[in-house]
Write a protein that holds these residues in place. Sequence first.
Motif, PDB file in Angstrom:
ATOM      1  N   ARG A 221       0.800  -1.293  -0.054  1.00 47.55           N
ATOM      2  CA  ARG A 221      -0.052  -0.002  -0.124  1.00 47.55           C
ATOM      3  C   ARG A 221       0.907   1.177   0.009  1.00 47.55           C
ATOM      4  O   ARG A 221       0.424   2.476  -0.741  1.00 47.55           O
ATOM      5  N   LYS A 222       1.809   1.235   0.818  1.00 46.22           N
ATOM      6  CA  LYS A 222       2.724   2.584   0.974  1.00 46.22           C
ATOM      7  C   LYS A 222       3.716   2.705  -0.346  1.00 46.22           C
ATOM      8  O   LYS A 222       3.791   3.843  -0.930  1.00 46.22           O
ATOM      9  N   TRP A 223       4.008   1.695  -1.064  1.00 40.50           N
ATOM     10  CA  TRP A 223       4.678   1.463  -2.013  1.00 40.50           C
ATOM     11  C   TRP A 223       3.928   2.108  -3.232  1.00 40.50           C
ATOM     12  O   TRP A 223       4.428   3.112  -3.947  1.00 40.50           O
ATOM     13  N   TRP A 224       2.597   1.785  -3.476  1.00 34.33           N
ATOM     14  CA  TRP A 224       1.734   2.310  -4.519  1.00 34.33           C
ATOM     15  C   TRP A 224       1.537   3.849  -3.993  1.00 34.33           C
ATOM     16  O   TRP A 224       1.436   4.754  -5.111  1.00 34.33           O
ATOM     17  N   LYS A 225       1.539   4.169  -2.747  1.00 30.58           N
ATOM     18  CA  LYS A 225       1.164   5.307  -2.350  1.00 30.58           C
ATOM     19  C   LYS A 225       2.180   6.447  -2.647  1.00 30.58           C
ATOM     20  O   LYS A 225       1.897   7.554  -3.474  1.00 30.58           O
ATOM     21  N   TRP A 226       3.238   6.041  -2.591  1.00 35.47           N
ATOM     22  CA  TRP A 226       4.389   7.019  -2.937  1.00 35.47           C
ATOM     23  C   TRP A 226       4.755   7.068  -4.652  1.00 35.47           C
ATOM     24  O   TRP A 226       5.337   8.151  -4.942  1.00 35.47           O
ATOM     25  N   LEU A 227       4.536   6.028  -4.941  1.00 31.50           N
ATOM     26  CA  LEU A 227       4.492   6.000  -6.523  1.00 31.50           C
ATOM     27  C   LEU A 227       3.576   6.857  -7.174  1.00 31.50           C
ATOM     28  O   LEU A 227       3.845   7.817  -7.929  1.00 31.50           O
ATOM     29  N   LEU A 228       2.380   6.864  -6.870  1.00 33.64           N
ATOM     30  CA  LEU A 228       1.347   7.710  -7.462  1.00 33.64           C
ATOM     31  C   LEU A 228       1.595   9.039  -6.868  1.00 33.64           C
ATOM     32  O   LEU A 228       1.292   9.824  -7.901  1.00 33.64           O
ATOM     33  N   LEU A 229       1.968   9.394  -5.657  1.00 31.76           N
ATOM     34  CA  LEU A 229       2.176  10.656  -5.300  1.00 31.76           C
ATOM     35  C   LEU A 229       3.434  11.285  -5.786  1.00 31.76           C
ATOM     36  O   LEU A 229       3.355  12.609  -6.271  1.00 31.76           O
ATOM     37  N   THR A 230       4.366  10.445  -6.479  1.00 29.23           N
ATOM     38  CA  THR A 230       5.435  10.988  -7.222  1.00 29.23           C
ATOM     39  C   THR A 230       4.718  11.395  -8.690  1.00 29.23           C
ATOM     40  O   THR A 230       5.134  12.641  -9.095  1.00 29.23           O
ATOM     41  N   GLY A 231       3.890  10.620  -9.163  1.00 28.50           N
ATOM     42  CA  GLY A 231       3.480  11.031 -10.678  1.00 28.50           C
ATOM     43  C   GLY A 231       2.499  12.170 -10.544  1.00 28.50           C
ATOM     44  O   GLY A 231       2.593  12.845 -11.176  1.00 28.50           O
ATOM     45  N   ILE A 232       1.813  12.314  -9.292  1.00 29.00           N
ATOM     46  CA  ILE A 232       0.740  13.447  -9.326  1.00 29.00           C
ATOM     47  C   ILE A 232       1.571  14.604  -9.012  1.00 29.00           C
ATOM     48  O   ILE A 232       1.202  15.740  -9.630  1.00 29.00           O
ATOM     49  N   SER A 233       2.774  14.501  -8.315  1.00 29.93           N
ATOM     50  CA  SER A 233       3.629  15.987  -8.105  1.00 29.93           C
ATOM     51  C   SER A 233       4.092  16.277  -9.502  1.00 29.93           C
ATOM     52  O   SER A 233       4.184  17.325  -9.740  1.00 29.93           O
TER      53      SER A 233
END
Length: 775
Positions: A221-233
Amino acid sequence: MSSSPNNIRQRGGKRATTPNPDSDTALLNGSASEKIEQLKSATKDVVTKEWDYKLALGIITILAFITRFWGISHPNQVVFDEVHFGKFASYYLQRTYFFDVHPPFGKLLFAFAGWLVGYDGSFLFENIGDSYITNKVPYVAYRSMPALMGSLTVSTTFLIMWESGYSLPATIVAASIVLFDNAHIGQTRLILLDATLVLFMALSVLCYIRFYKLRHVPFGRKWWKWLLLTGISMSCVISTKYVGAFTFFSIGVPVMIDLWDLLDVNRKQGALGLPDFGKHLGARIIGLIVVPFLMYLFWFQVHFSILSRSGPGDDFMTPEFQQTLSDNLMTQQAVGIDYFDNIAMKHKETKVYLHSHVDKYPLRYDDGRISSQGQQVTGYPHNDTNNLWQIIPSAPMEGLGHKVKNGDVVRFRHLVTDTWLMTHDVASPFFPTNQEFTTAPTEDANGARLNDTMFEIRIENGKPGQEFKTMASHFKLVHFPTKVAMWTHTTPLPDWGYKQAEINGNKNIAQSSNIWFVEEVPGLPIDSPRLIKDERKTKSMPFLKKYFELQRAMFFHNNALTSSHPYASFPIQWPFLLRGVSFWTENETRQQIYFLGNPIGWWFASSILAVFAGILLADQVSMRRGVDALDQRTRSRLYNSTGFFFLIWAAHYIPFFIMGRQLFLHHYLPAHLASALVAGALVEFVFNIEPGDIASLSIKDGSSKVASRTQRSRPIRERIAGQSLVTTWAASGIIVAGLMWGFWFFAPLTYGRPGLSVDQVMARKWLSYDLHFAK
């Protein structure tokens, strides 16, 4: 970033997976319970030390808010580029269509700030110096949005260093370079886009570091969270300005390196099968490409949905696009054009009319080429009777009232001189590869030169047989025999052409700058049926079609920003802070806002970049000569973590050297933040030595003698490490003190007050900065 798990530290500077050498000796001979107690003690130490970072982060964040928000209501006038971005916010609030070369996200945030305080957008920020108070503009709310982002950028810089495992002094140095920088402060206190750009660029880096640290526990869950937050940023960066593509490159390079490592069958963590690698690749494509692109499109959808009314941006769009806007004058005033009408044709981009007069082209041009000496056909910016042309059918036609349609072959008679528009295989004055436009007398036009007077009307995106109309029909006039399009440009003709625009035949028919439109049909009777307008309804247009049309216009006009500006600067000047930009002045109080970085911080960070490059070169040469000056852990950290920061700097700086558009000092701000990260990392590399960094005797299992010698070396290593920590704090304190002094000294130029005397202004002209009130 390093691919080795031993190079990732817990926040607070402690290593997460490798115990320190002091613990190694005890663990060799101790019992299992003793080992557990030692690990508990180490974990407790990590948690305790995090409070140092949290306290420092709190203090730095408070200082960031103070420096960004202090006196934000001054001046209460429009400053520099607030004329643009404040205006765009007002257009959003009025739902009036406008055109800008930047994507919509940052401007939408300003409109959101205005909407939150109930502003109606009635003030259009027309001129620098216009009063906000008189016009009742909630400008503090507008300015608070970038000030908030600028404050959070400082905190994000601190977190980047903390998450990367750097010591507290190094982390404070990096954050302080941004905290006390006058350029970052000045740019984030005004209604400008750069605060949004820099914040989300920094957030992209932070999120990627958090994602990378979870690489050994993928798909959680955290892996996906920070991956998606990187893309959104990253999406927010490129949705603010197109230079956000540099951030995609900065993150993309380490992502590709990481994927390349995953392909290695000799990985320490074991070989990764191709199906598993495909999952990793697919996840990164989704998180770092697909999701960011969809979010990027989303902001354009919001942009189109809000801007539903006709406005100043209409002229940049096609008639089909303009028909989707309510109250559009083009659709309301469009008049069908009949044969034998007198019309005035206008170039879409340069806004000059197709014009002719009795003067001839000179016998020879400046380069020695010979002209036809025919009658001049030029582009003229003002309404004039010499702009009128009668549209004639190419074949005889009985009676009046015949409509001109798309694809018709027509001729044009110049009313004032009674000559016929033509082009032929003679080089134009400025472009030897393009054809000269001129006119022919009636006897020649109806005789030997008849074919040279034939032109085809090609309406842009028009259907066969579509009616040719004023305003609504953007068209290319293509010479029927030679297939060149009538074209003009901005370089004026010499004195013999009265400095008017050159008209010539462009062989590149597809070029968008070949487009013209008919502005009016003068002389129509008031009771003409053609002037009776039916009630028109706005039309719809697919989103992607609108998006691609706007993209083409944005890229074209962005590349066209090549004109000179008194405060423009070259990229080579930026790291050395050779000049700034005058934002605002007030003669009575001698106050001024001059956009300028903190010279202490900029020169220090630029010097560190050179030092870093020198260290890498020296290390490579040493390794070539068989001298291993650095231990493996230090080298890995230097190349991977600090090298990552250096890559961010290079990616946000070097591409500007190949750009042909106007450039200013603020374009360096993302790169400057990256240079602050490099500076903090190098402070730790140069000054900080931990116990584990000191060479010690080898430890061999079962050797009490070696263990005893290692125990005896412990006090020595702790003493050296303690001295190193004191040195690091002392060096960091000196650096931060210098940054604070530089910020304070140039603060009057950043905040616009107090006014300075002549001597005080002269004292701040360190590199001949073009400051006002210097005499």
